[in-house]
Design a protein around this motif. Structure first.
Motif, PDB file in Angstrom:
ATOM      1  N   SER A 177       0.772  -1.389  -0.016  1.00 24.44           N
ATOM      2  CA  SER A 177      -0.013   0.031   0.022  1.00 24.44           C
ATOM      3  C   SER A 177       0.730   1.220  -0.102  1.00 24.44           C
ATOM      4  O   SER A 177       0.417   2.269   0.529  1.00 24.44           O
TER       5      SER A 177
ATOM      6  N   THR B  10      -8.776   2.602  -1.102  1.00 20.23           N
ATOM      7  CA  THR B  10      -9.194   1.641  -0.222  1.00 20.23           C
ATOM      8  C   THR B  10      -9.179   0.056  -0.845  1.00 20.23           C
ATOM      9  O   THR B  10      -9.274   0.043  -2.062  1.00 20.23           O
ATOM     10  N   VAL B  11      -9.263  -1.008  -0.079  1.00 22.88           N
ATOM     11  CA  VAL B  11      -9.171  -2.226  -0.587  1.00 22.88           C
ATOM     12  C   VAL B  11     -10.434  -2.379  -1.399  1.00 22.88           C
ATOM     13  O   VAL B  11     -10.415  -3.539  -2.288  1.00 22.88           O
ATOM     14  N   ASN B  12     -11.469  -2.009  -1.015  1.00 22.46           N
ATOM     15  CA  ASN B  12     -12.643  -2.229  -1.870  1.00 22.46           C
ATOM     16  C   ASN B  12     -13.882  -1.088  -1.443  1.00 22.46           C
ATOM     17  O   ASN B  12     -13.747  -0.392  -0.546  1.00 22.46           O
TER      18      ASN B  12
ATOM     19  N   LEU C 253      -5.407   0.321  -0.316  1.00 24.23           N
ATOM     20  CA  LEU C 253      -5.035  -0.318  -1.526  1.00 24.23           C
ATOM     21  C   LEU C 253      -3.898  -0.611  -1.995  1.00 24.23           C
ATOM     22  O   LEU C 253      -2.994   0.077  -1.881  1.00 24.23           O
TER      23      LEU C 253
ATOM     24  N   GLY D  11     -11.144  -2.847  -5.149  1.00 22.73           N
ATOM     25  CA  GLY D  11     -10.733  -1.748  -4.716  1.00 22.73           C
ATOM     26  C   GLY D  11     -11.895  -0.565  -4.488  1.00 22.73           C
ATOM     27  O   GLY D  11     -13.117  -0.755  -4.996  1.00 22.73           O
TER      28      GLY D  11
ATOM     29  N   THR E 218      -9.972  -2.234 -10.498  1.00 28.11           N
ATOM     30  CA  THR E 218      -8.409  -2.519  -9.999  1.00 28.11           C
ATOM     31  C   THR E 218      -8.446  -4.018  -9.487  1.00 28.11           C
ATOM     32  O   THR E 218      -7.583  -4.413  -8.651  1.00 28.11           O
TER      33      THR E 218
ATOM     34  N   ASN F 195      -2.935  -3.131  -7.195  1.00 23.97           N
ATOM     35  CA  ASN F 195      -4.214  -2.822  -7.679  1.00 23.97           C
ATOM     36  C   ASN F 195      -4.399  -1.430  -8.314  1.00 23.97           C
ATOM     37  O   ASN F 195      -5.080  -1.131  -9.148  1.00 23.97           O
TER      38      ASN F 195
END
Length: 415
Positions: free
Chosen positions: A71, A95-97, A288, A248, A245, A292
């Motif tokens: 990240s 962010t991750v999702n 994130l 993300g 992504t 990605n």
């Protein structure tokens, strides 16, 4: 001679139903032909597949070669900067999702345990799950048929009937005795809600406006990108979104302090230090990864073209549906939609189900709207307003394949 009239009426009703089913199947057959013609294939057609080009692999390979794949690294910064540039937001935090983005956005809005957040029942479950992650309670108001988004009239009517502003300046629900902290409209299928009017109602009742813009990257309302009307907003880059992504999300805000706190919370609330691990509150591992983000940087280069081509696809669908008596779901007045998912309205729930069964059995993916949140087990007991539009739309709407089509963009359709 006597006539068994009830039996005769039943036979007539059965025959009428069979005729209607046949007519709905003929419509579904024509729909399949139109879709296969647009996508130029007899193979399985998904609802929304990602689009990739050589630039995607180049960016990801560059991230691999840099050695920065988690990240940190320039790709995360570049992706955030690209979102700021495109949407006009001052700050963006990756962010991750999308669900993680919405969860943190609600925390930034001040949502706490045992408070309430008003949203729409017609939404993806992540909207309500993020509210629940905060320990808060969803409250459901109706949507509009034109926008598919939260109805400002339903919101205002609910607050007039159930809420009051007390001496502490907070909005309280008189029925439950809980603070109503925020309101979360969702831009359904990429079509903007009437977020200017929603924002006005929220301001009147001291509610924080948090936009669930997960589906609406590339959509504008009154020349402002979705997510720019609230204090904070959330985007998604899941594999089925207009750009992806892989997984993300993104938090958008114009507030520098909120952006700084968003980065802190999503990076396990770790304080800067040369070598020690110091965390000053409970944070989240939500940032994130650079791999990605590198894919996101490449996808952003193609976003404008994707929107143009998807709007062309929408025009083709609208033209074909105009030859039938089913209504195509158009962008609302004052909006420029990304048409993330195209949709039409069947005559009724029976026809909706016939079309869904017929198309999916023949390799063309179609989907209904989501099951209304107030009908799901985790949220069945939540307070809600009358939901006539939600019920009417859910019984009729059918989503149809909306991947970026294999056609050349036309300058006449550019925003």
């Amino acid at each position: 001679m006597t006539t068994n009239r009830p039996f005769l009426q039943l036979r007539i009703a059965d025959r009428s139903e069979a005729i209607m089913t046949q007519e709905s199947e003929r419509f579904a057959q024509g729909l399949i032909h139109a879709i296969r013609t647009l996508y130029e294939t007899d193979a399985f057609i998904p609802l929304h597949a990602p689009s990739f080009g050589h630039r995607d692999s180049e960016h990801v390979l560059a991230a691999l070669e840099s050695g920065f794949v988690s990240s940190v690294g320039r790709h995360v910064d570049d992706f955030e900067a690209a979102l700021c540039d495109f949407t006009g937001s001052r700050f963006a935090v990756a962010t991750v999702n999308g669900t993680a983005a919405l969860h943190v956005a609600l925390l930034l809005a001040g949502v706490r345990a045992n408070e309430e957040v008003i949203t729409q029942s017609i939404t993806f479950v992540a909207t309500c799950n993020a509210i629940h992650y905060c320990g808060a309670h969803p409250v459901f108001v109706d949507i509009e048929r034109e926008t598919l988004g939260l109805s400002p009239d339903s919101l205002a009517a609910f607050l007039e009937r159930h809420a009051e502003i007390r001496d502490d300046g907070l909005c309280w629900n008189r029925d439950t005795g809980r603070v109503i902290r925020a309101c979360v409209p969702m831009h359904t299928c990429g079509h903007p809600a009437r977020v200017d009017r929603i924002a006005a109602v929220c301001a009147q009742w001291n509610l924080v406006l948090v936009e669930d813009a997960a589906e609406s990257l590339g959509s504008f309302y009154q020349d402002r990108h979705t997510g720019r009307y609230g204090q904070v907003a959330a985007l998604s880059f899941n594999g089925n979104k207009i750009i992806t992504t892989g997984g993300g999300g993104m938090i958008l805000t114009d507030d520098e302090a909120l952006a700084r706190r968003a980065r802190h919370l999503t990076t396990t609330a770790k304080q800067p230090h040369p070598y020690r691990f110091l965390h000053d509150e409970v944070g989240f591992n939500y940032r994130l990864p650079a791999l990605n983000a590198a894919l996101g940087c490449a996808q952003m280069e193609a976003l404008t073209d994707y929107v143009v081509r998807k709007r062309e696809l929408a025009d083709h669908y609208a033209s074909w549906l105009a030859t039938t008596d089913r209504a195509f779901v158009r962008e609302p007045e004052g909006a420029v939609s990304n048409y993330w998912l195209n949709a039409f309205l069947a005559h009724d729930a029976e026809e909706r189900d016939v079309v869904l069964e017929y198309t999916n059995a023949r390799g063309v993916m179609t989907r209904p709207l989501w099951t209304p949140m107030h009908e799901l087990a985790p949220y069945r007991g939540c307070q809600r307003a009358d939901l006539p539009n939600s019920t009417w739309i859910e019984a009729r709407l059918v989503k149809i394949p909306s991947s970026v089509p294999p056609m050349a963009p036309s300058p006449t359709t550019r925003r």
